[in-house]
Design a protein around this motif. Structure first.
Motif, PDB file in Angstrom:
ATOM      1  N   PHE A   1      -8.608  24.679 -34.673  1.00  0.00           N
ATOM      2  CA  PHE A   1      -9.006  25.382 -33.460  1.00  0.00           C
ATOM      3  C   PHE A   1      -9.404  26.813 -33.779  1.00  0.00           C
ATOM      4  O   PHE A   1      -8.841  27.456 -34.652  1.00  0.00           O
ATOM      5  CB  PHE A   1      -7.874  25.394 -32.431  1.00  0.00           C
ATOM      6  N   VAL A   2     -10.370  27.312 -33.039  1.00  0.00           N
ATOM      7  CA  VAL A   2     -10.863  28.671 -33.244  1.00  0.00           C
ATOM      8  C   VAL A   2     -10.536  29.471 -31.989  1.00  0.00           C
ATOM      9  O   VAL A   2     -10.722  29.006 -30.867  1.00  0.00           O
ATOM     10  CB  VAL A   2     -12.388  28.669 -33.495  1.00  0.00           C
ATOM     11  N   GLN A   3     -10.056  30.683 -32.174  1.00  0.00           N
ATOM     12  CA  GLN A   3      -9.747  31.541 -31.040  1.00  0.00           C
ATOM     13  C   GLN A   3     -11.037  32.019 -30.379  1.00  0.00           C
ATOM     14  O   GLN A   3     -11.997  32.363 -31.058  1.00  0.00           O
ATOM     15  CB  GLN A   3      -8.939  32.752 -31.508  1.00  0.00           C
ATOM     16  N   ILE A   4     -11.039  32.034 -29.055  1.00  0.00           N
ATOM     17  CA  ILE A   4     -12.190  32.526 -28.301  1.00  0.00           C
ATOM     18  C   ILE A   4     -11.967  34.012 -28.030  1.00  0.00           C
ATOM     19  O   ILE A   4     -10.927  34.396 -27.501  1.00  0.00           O
ATOM     20  CB  ILE A   4     -12.340  31.767 -26.975  1.00  0.00           C
TER      21      ILE A   4
ATOM     22  N   LYS B   1      -2.694  19.407 -38.753  1.00  0.00           N
ATOM     23  CA  LYS B   1      -4.029  19.619 -39.331  1.00  0.00           C
ATOM     24  C   LYS B   1      -5.071  19.894 -38.248  1.00  0.00           C
ATOM     25  O   LYS B   1      -5.927  20.755 -38.409  1.00  0.00           O
ATOM     26  CB  LYS B   1      -4.442  18.414 -40.169  1.00  0.00           C
ATOM     27  N   SER B   2      -5.001  19.156 -37.154  1.00  0.00           N
ATOM     28  CA  SER B   2      -5.967  19.386 -36.063  1.00  0.00           C
ATOM     29  C   SER B   2      -5.768  20.751 -35.424  1.00  0.00           C
ATOM     30  O   SER B   2      -6.730  21.411 -35.045  1.00  0.00           O
ATOM     31  CB  SER B   2      -5.820  18.315 -34.991  1.00  0.00           C
TER      32      SER B   2
END
Length: 138
Positions: A9-12, A4-5
């Motif tokens: 996350f978001v891609q940079i 879940k964590s």
């Protein structure tokens, strides 16, 4: 961490980030140099290992030192240095000729503990250093 964590996350967008840094360097008069960092963490800076480019490693190439644990690198003569500083010094060595930086002041003592090393001295750097030396409480 967990499934879940990891999904949060978001891609940079690295291409946009590089382009923006390049723009800001142009505005402030800083020369922007992009280089590849292949083989910089495994090669030893102190032993002067060759730094082949990505995909051009010769047959039989082997680093003289070894990363023995997280954050610690052992050179050929047994000296222990910070592995991040070893890698960053090798990256700096790859571009030093293009930038005209003298690396003679970057030696064994500089690589054992993390510290800021000024490879070039300007009047403002020296003034700032002297001002910090005489401030009370520092």
């Amino acid at each position: 961490m967990g499934r879940k964590s990891n999904q949060q996350f978001v891609q940079i967008p690295l291409a946009k980030l590089k382009e923006r840094i390049k723009q800001l360097c142009g505005i402030y008069g800083i020369r922007y140099v992009e280089t590849e960092e292949a083989n910089t963490s495994c090669a030893s800076y102190l032993d002067g290992d060759s730094l082949p480019k990505y995909g051009e490693k010769p047959d039989g190439w082997k680093a003289s030192g070894k990363r023995i644990k997280r954050g610690l690198y052992r050179s050929k003569d047994g000296s222990l240095i910070n592995s991040d500083l070893n890698g960053s010094s090798n990256i700096l060595r790859k571009v030093a000729r293009n930038l005209g930086i003298d690396l003679s002041r970057l030696g064994r003592r500089c690589l054992t503990s993390v510290r800021r090393i000024r490879l070039w001295a300007t009047k403002s750097n020296l003034t700032l250093k002297n001002a910090r030396a005489f401030t009370p409480g520092s």
